[in-house]
Design an enzyme around this catalytic site. Structure first.
Site, mmCIF file in Angstrom:
data_model
loop_
_atom_site.group_PDB
_atom_site.id
_atom_site.type_symbol
_atom_site.label_atom_id
_atom_site.label_comp_id
_atom_site.label_asym_id
_atom_site.label_seq_id
_atom_site.Cartn_x
_atom_site.Cartn_y
_atom_site.Cartn_z
ATOM 1 N N TRP A 188 42.223 43.354 48.677
ATOM 2 C CA TRP A 188 41.438 44.266 47.847
ATOM 3 C C TRP A 188 40.196 43.520 47.379
ATOM 4 C CZ3 TRP A 188 40.004 43.691 42.632
ATOM 5 C CH2 TRP A 188 39.158 44.724 42.176
ATOM 6 N N GLU A 229 43.406 47.719 50.722
ATOM 7 C CA GLU A 229 43.515 48.629 49.581
ATOM 8 C C GLU A 229 42.148 49.177 49.166
ATOM 9 O OE1 GLU A 229 44.925 46.725 45.991
ATOM 10 O OE2 GLU A 229 45.170 48.619 44.931
ATOM 11 N N LYS A 231 39.680 52.074 46.906
ATOM 12 C CA LYS A 231 39.572 52.418 45.490
ATOM 13 C C LYS A 231 38.411 53.376 45.299
ATOM 14 C CE LYS A 231 39.234 49.896 41.135
ATOM 15 N NZ LYS A 231 39.549 48.645 40.464
ATOM 16 N N ASP A 262 47.038 52.865 45.955
ATOM 17 C CA ASP A 262 47.277 52.553 44.543
ATOM 18 C C ASP A 262 47.161 53.862 43.766
ATOM 19 O OD1 ASP A 262 46.533 51.983 41.762
ATOM 20 O OD2 ASP A 262 46.402 49.879 42.353
ATOM 21 N N HIS A 265 43.923 54.846 42.003
ATOM 22 C CA HIS A 265 42.658 54.705 42.715
ATOM 23 C C HIS A 265 42.066 55.991 43.272
ATOM 24 C CE1 HIS A 265 42.933 50.083 43.362
ATOM 25 N NE2 HIS A 265 43.057 50.456 42.107
ATOM 26 N N HIS A 289 50.908 50.601 45.588
ATOM 27 C CA HIS A 289 50.723 49.983 44.284
ATOM 28 C C HIS A 289 51.051 51.055 43.268
ATOM 29 C CE1 HIS A 289 48.063 46.176 44.963
ATOM 30 N NE2 HIS A 289 49.268 46.085 45.472
ATOM 31 N N ASP A 297 41.555 54.475 35.793
ATOM 32 C CA ASP A 297 42.447 53.526 36.467
ATOM 33 C C ASP A 297 42.820 52.406 35.497
ATOM 34 O OD1 ASP A 297 43.789 52.034 38.385
ATOM 35 O OD2 ASP A 297 41.962 51.120 39.166
ATOM 36 N N ASP A 299 45.723 51.106 34.608
ATOM 37 C CA ASP A 299 46.853 50.226 34.901
ATOM 38 C C ASP A 299 47.848 50.117 33.762
ATOM 39 O OD1 ASP A 299 46.440 49.175 37.688
ATOM 40 O OD2 ASP A 299 44.498 48.633 36.847
ATOM 41 N N ASP A 329 51.702 47.705 40.211
ATOM 42 C CA ASP A 329 50.377 47.192 39.848
ATOM 43 C C ASP A 329 49.955 47.757 38.503
ATOM 44 O OD1 ASP A 329 47.864 46.179 39.658
ATOM 45 O OD2 ASP A 329 47.031 47.206 41.412
HETATM 46 C C1 RNT Z 1 42.380 46.679 41.602
HETATM 47 C C2 RNT Z 1 43.510 46.764 42.560
HETATM 48 C C3 RNT Z 1 44.229 45.479 42.838
HETATM 49 C C4 RNT Z 1 44.465 44.660 41.595
HETATM 50 C C5 RNT Z 1 45.285 43.418 41.817
HETATM 51 C C6 RNT Z 1 45.209 42.477 40.672
HETATM 52 O O1 RNT Z 1 41.939 47.893 41.186
HETATM 53 O O2 RNT Z 1 44.418 47.739 42.133
HETATM 54 O O3 RNT Z 1 45.416 45.760 43.482
HETATM 55 O O4 RNT Z 1 45.050 45.406 40.575
HETATM 56 O O5 RNT Z 1 44.949 42.835 43.003
HETATM 57 ZN ZN ZN Z 2 46.226 47.924 43.252
#
Ligand code: RNT
Ligand code: ZN
Length: 422
Positions: A188, A229, A231, A262, A265, A289, A297, A299, A329
């Site tokens: 990523w 990955e 986004k 993810d 994302h 993720h 986003d 997290d 994640d």
């Molecule tokens: C970032 C991505 C990625 C990170 C990690 C730390 O938006 O989701 O996966 O969260 O690599």
């Molecule tokens: Zn991620």
């Protein structure tokens, strides 16, 4: 708290109820026990890592909160993760970022990271009998400060990040070989722009070419599996993300590597679960993720939401678990970090348990017959079937605390270990 002695009885009643619907709870317990989740190292220390001269967290990632007790060394992080793993039913994995190597106080730049910096992690994983996964760290570094890495216009900077990603794949392969289970190495990058770019094409073409160089060396898939990955946007890169979803969907399809989805994302009204059966028509396997965005986003720790249930349902109904690598994640620095891992991981497993217990074949029959009324009725009834008795029994059989009992363990650990880290 659930009385342990009542659990087998509650389970027996649940088993009968499910059997009447054609659902075999014993099979569910067996399948669930074999699903590995990859616990992400970065919840343990707010995406900090162990480089001696670590730059501030960048790449649009933000960890908010200052809950005491974060891990400051690999040994502390390992102890914390082992604590969490002991409270999650099943056998799981651990997911490392390149910045979490053991560099012995030396400055090892990202393009110089090597398997030797992860020997301690491999030994630890072996002692627990778990697999490892890996990620190049293309952020929190002076050469990422412009907001560009693999797609940078400067050839030397691009080269630097290519070397870092190549080195990361070798580390992944070493881990996979040593532990007898392939590491998923997930690329990523944060590359993007705050405001409307003039040239959207240039960086994307550079990224495709850089990735071709990264993946040029063929690695044995028994040791390493590659994932990419995408986004939608990041903080400070709101207007343009070089590696957006469509870019990587195309790229992973062409190369037949893993696509990482993810949950945070996409546009908030988009549903990641719905993408699984689409992308798996074209890529061999996926990495998920599992995350939770609150308004963006953000997290947040994964909770038992409809979105999470939707992901679990798609994996179970589509029979995709064998082609899916499950990663977590999220990074919340405002609560006990060990608890964050346990809550998120147990929720994902809980969602899978629920999904495995649904009378899905019945839904499908009804759907085939055009009886959408009964389909809706049964789906709603399934939500209050005694699946929680099956989950509790699963925890009992896997020898981890049942219900909220795990929290006392984490609190004790906080008192005895975490609170002493000043
Ligand atoms: C970032 C991505 C990625 C990170 C990690 C730390 O938006 O989701 O996966 O969260 O690599
Ligand atoms: Zn991620």
């Amino acid at each position: 708290m659930a009385r342990k002695t009542n659990l087998p009885q509650a389970y027996r009643l649940a088993r009968e109820r499910y059997a009447a619907l054609g659902v075999d709870t014993e099979k569910t317990l067996r399948t669930l026990a074999r699903v590995p989740l990859s616990l992400h190292c970065w919840q343990g220390d707010d995406v900090g890592g162990f480089e001696p001269a670590a730059a501030e967290l960048s790449g649009g990632l933000v960890a908010t909160g200052n809950y005491p007790g974060k891990a400051r060394t690999p040994a502390e992080l390992r102890a914390d993760a082992a604590r969490a793993l002991a409270l999650i039913p099943g056998k799981h994995r651990f997911n490392l970022h390149a910045s979490y190597g053991e560099f012995g106080g030396r400055r090892v730049d990202r393009n110089e990271v090597a398997p030797e910096h992860f020997k301690g992690w491999i030994a630890w994983a072996r002692s627990l009998g778990i697999g490892l996964d890996f990620n190049p760290t293309c952020f929190s570094h002076p050469k990422a400060a412009s907001g560009f890495t693999l797609s940078h216009a400067d050839k030397a900077i691009r080269r630097f990040w290519i070397e870092h990603c190549q080195a990361s794949r070798e580390i992944g392969a070493t881990m996979g070989k040593a532990l007898g289970t392939p590491a998923v190495t997930n690329v990523w990058i944060p590359d993007g722009m705050k405001d409307t770019p003039a040239d959207r094409r240039g960086p994307r073409e550079r990224l495709a070419e850089a990735l071709d160089t990264v993946f040029a060396r063929k690695l044995n898939p028994k040791n390493n599996l590659d994932a990419v990955e995408g986004k939608l946007f990041g903080i400070g890169a709101e207007s343009y993300t070089v590696g957006m979803h469509e870019f990587y969907l195309g790229y992973a399809t062409r190369r037949q590597i893993l696509l990482c989805l993810d949950a945070g994302h996409y546009h908030p009204t988009e549903n990641m679960a719905d993408k699984i059966s689409s992308v798996l028509c074209f890529v061999p396997e996926i990495l998920l993720h599992v995350s939770r965005g609150v308004r963006w986003d953000s997290d947040h720790v994964v909770t038992l939401t409809d979105e999470l249930l939707g992901i679990a349902q798609e994996l179970v109904r589509g029979d995709y678990l064998g082609r899916t690598h499950l990663g977590l994640d999220f990074f919340d620095a405002s609560i006990n970090r060990v608890a964050a891992w346990v809550i998120g991981a147990r929720n994902l497993l809980r969602a899978l348990c629920f999904a495995m217990l649904e009378p899905y074949p019945r839904y499908r029959e009804l759907e085939r017959d055009g009886d959408y009324t009964s389909r809706l009725a049964l789906m709603e009834e399934a939500k209050t079937l005694p699946w929680t008795a099956v989950w509790d029994y699963h925890c009992l059989r896997q020898d981890v605390p049942v219900g909220e009992a795990w929290l006392a363990d984490v609190k004790r650990y906080e008192r005895e270990v975490l609170s002493r880290r000043q």
